[in-house]
Scaffold this active site. Structure first.
Site, short mmCIF file in Angstrom:
data_model
loop_
_atom_site.label_atom_id
_atom_site.label_comp_id
_atom_site.label_asym_id
_atom_site.label_seq_id
_atom_site.Cartn_x
_atom_site.Cartn_y
_atom_site.Cartn_z
N PHE A 82 0.30 0.71 -7.90
CA PHE A 82 0.70 0.94 -6.51
C PHE A 82 1.84 1.95 -6.39
O PHE A 82 2.07 2.50 -5.31
CB PHE A 82 1.09 -0.39 -5.84
CG PHE A 82 2.55 -0.74 -5.94
CD1 PHE A 82 3.06 -1.30 -7.09
CD2 PHE A 82 3.41 -0.47 -4.88
CE1 PHE A 82 4.42 -1.60 -7.18
CE2 PHE A 82 4.76 -0.77 -4.95
CZ PHE A 82 5.26 -1.33 -6.12
N LYS A 83 2.56 2.24 -7.47
CA LYS A 83 3.68 3.19 -7.37
C LYS A 83 3.20 4.57 -6.92
O LYS A 83 3.96 5.32 -6.31
CB LYS A 83 4.43 3.27 -8.70
CG LYS A 83 5.05 1.91 -9.06
CD LYS A 83 6.33 2.02 -9.83
CE LYS A 83 7.08 0.70 -9.90
NZ LYS A 83 6.30 -0.47 -10.34
N ASP A 84 1.93 4.88 -7.19
CA ASP A 84 1.37 6.15 -6.72
C ASP A 84 1.43 6.27 -5.19
O ASP A 84 1.54 7.38 -4.66
CB ASP A 84 -0.10 6.29 -7.14
CG ASP A 84 -0.26 6.47 -8.65
OD1 ASP A 84 0.61 7.10 -9.27
OD2 ASP A 84 -1.28 5.99 -9.19
#
Ligand SMILES: *Cc1c(COP(=O)(O)O)cnc(C)c1O
Length: 469
Positions: free
Chosen positions: A112-114
């Site tokens: 999810f950091k993307d």
């Protein structure tokens, strides 16, 4: 929109100023002076937008020093079908009526950091170009954050990235995700040592104020406000897809480490999104679960941090938590400063007897903890019941989410990584290899580009000086 510091001792700033800076001048974190509330009827209008449209509509309320057309262009270049695998960007998977999985992990590094980093890369490039400035990003990573940052900043003008990682200590998959990048502005430094050695070198380079200023050393760590902001969008998106209409409330379960992801949910809720409960899940490193159950915030020593099978949540302290406490303390910067001073001296503070702690329930938070055996059992159960494979972090969120489930309220569990990144735990739980999305089959056999280096501050400084933007 003006931003202030959680410790009340810095000048107010605008978005582009706080974008490039780390801590505020007084050591606090930047927060919006007030949260923009949605007017009646606005939710129904936002529901009709696609992901990019929704992102623009929400971000504009917090960013008034980038022209709306420019912001729309940056958003359009960040959330593409090419980067996220579909035009939905964030698909919602319904496991059974009232139980959903929000797919935040379809970006270039499968976590999810993307969602935040892809936008951050474009914002950085834009603001640097406008100001005629350059920046050298220096970071240490044990896997996830570093690869998301590299994939977001690859090829961006005005930015060089220097990422330190522990030589020979990451999984083959993680190593390949970073080291296979061939872009000239990405520099992977494989340090002969452990992650702490990498972090130590970064700290010591940053401690050299003259070097830091001369080479414009920056970071993309989890306290960056723009990262929080980008994450607010998918809470709206998930709410709209899991609810029938704006009179319905939804619960969200979030696997948490540095409190960045779930804090974005808190901002969405503060804007008026009908999220009833924010269900916070920790792993064995349960600093936050302890706080939400007892009011006692007790930072762990690095030796106390347990290495777990959901490693991206292995934290000693939660770096975004100060933002929430600022809110809980009704924006009293002096009081926040005093609490963080007691962390410096005693490693903890205790709000249990204070009237502020009684407000926690009103802010929607509940919490729980998930350990290795829970994670493995949850991966098995979700696979057996629904034929869906989830990663260990997502499993922590689902485990705690189900414990707090109310059959009358839809529950959205955030999927924070794909199982392909954590093959070992998937093998333990399911006795088979995790699925790999298309395009990742040959990742480990791609040519790799990295430099092996000693954990030596001067050697790292020389490396940066020779290649700085
Ligand atoms: C970073 C990360 C988390 C924790 O998110 P925070 O914003 O630090 O709370 C959870 N799961 C995965 C897979 C992550 O990479």
């Amino acid at each position: 929109m003006r931003y202030v510091s959680t410790r009340g001792g810095a000048q107010t700033q605008r978005f582009c100023d706080i974008l490039l800076e780390g801590l505020a001048a007084d050591g606090g974190l930047a927060v919006p002076e007030s949260i923009p509330r949605l007017a009646a009827g606005e939710l129904a209008a936002l529901r009709r937008l696609d992901y990019r449209g929704l992102a623009c509509a929400l971000l504009q309320r917090f960013i008034d020093d980038i022209a709306p057309e420019t912001l729309a262009d940056l958003v359009a270049r960040s959330y593409t079908r090419e980067a996220f695998g579909s035009d939905e960007i964030v698909p919602l998977k319904t496991l059974e009526p009232g139980l959903h999985l929000l797919g935040l992990s379809n970006g270039p590094t499968l976590a999810f950091k993307d969602m935040a980093m892809q936008l951050l890369g474009n914002l950085f490039e834009h603001v640097l170009a406008v100001r005629g400035e350059t920046l050298n990003i220096l970071g240490a990573t044990s896997g996830d954050t570093g690869s998301a940052a590299e994939h977001a900043l690859r090829g961006k003008r005005g930015v060089q990235v220097f990422m330190l990682s522990p030589h020979g200590r990451m999984s083959a998959f993680q190593r390949a995700q970073m080291y296979s990048l061939q872009d000239a502005n990405i520099h992977n430094l494989a340090v002969r040592g452990v992650f702490d050695d990498c972090q130590d070198v970064v700290k010591r380079v940053n401690a050299d104020a003259a070097f830091k200023a001369r080479y414009r050393i920056g970071a993309v760590n989890s306290i960056n406000w723009a990262r929080v902001l980008a994450q607010v969008v998918y809470y709206f998106w998930g709410y709209f897809r899991a609810s029938q209409g704006e009179s319905e409330s939804v619960d969200v379960a979030v696997p948490s480490g540095n409190f960045g992801n779930i804090y974005a949910g808190f901002i969405a809720r503060s804007m008026g999104l009908p999220l009833r409960r924010l269900i916070l899940a920790t792993n064995e490193n349960d600093v936050l679960d302890e706080f939400f159950r007892t009011g006692h915030y007790r930072v762990r020593k690095s030796a106390e941090v347990i290495e777990t099978s959901s490693p991206s949540m292995d934290i000693a302290k939660a770096s975004n938590f100060e933002r929430y406490v600022w809110d809980l303390l009704e924006h009293d910067g002096a009081r926040v400063r005093a609490l963080w001073e007691s962390i410096e001296t005693d490693g903890e503070f205790d709000l249990s007897g204070s009237p502020y702690f009684r407000n926690v329930a009103e802010t929607g938070f509940v919490s729980g903890r998930s350990a290795h055996a829970d994670r493995v059992a949850t991966i098995r159960e979700i696979h057996a019941r629904f034929g869906v494979m989830v990663d260990p972090h997502t499993a922590d969120g689902i485990k705690v989410g189900l414990e707090h489930r109310d059959p009358r309220v839809p529950l959205v569990c955030l999927e924070t990584a794909l199982p392909a990144k954590f093959a070992e735990t998937i093998r333990e739980a399911l006795g088979r290899e995790p699925e790999r999305p298309a395009g990742f089959e040959q990742l480990e056999s791609l040519p790799q580009r990295y430099e092996v280096i000693e954990p030596d501050v001067e050697a790292v400084k020389r490396f940066i000086a020779a290649r700085a933007a």
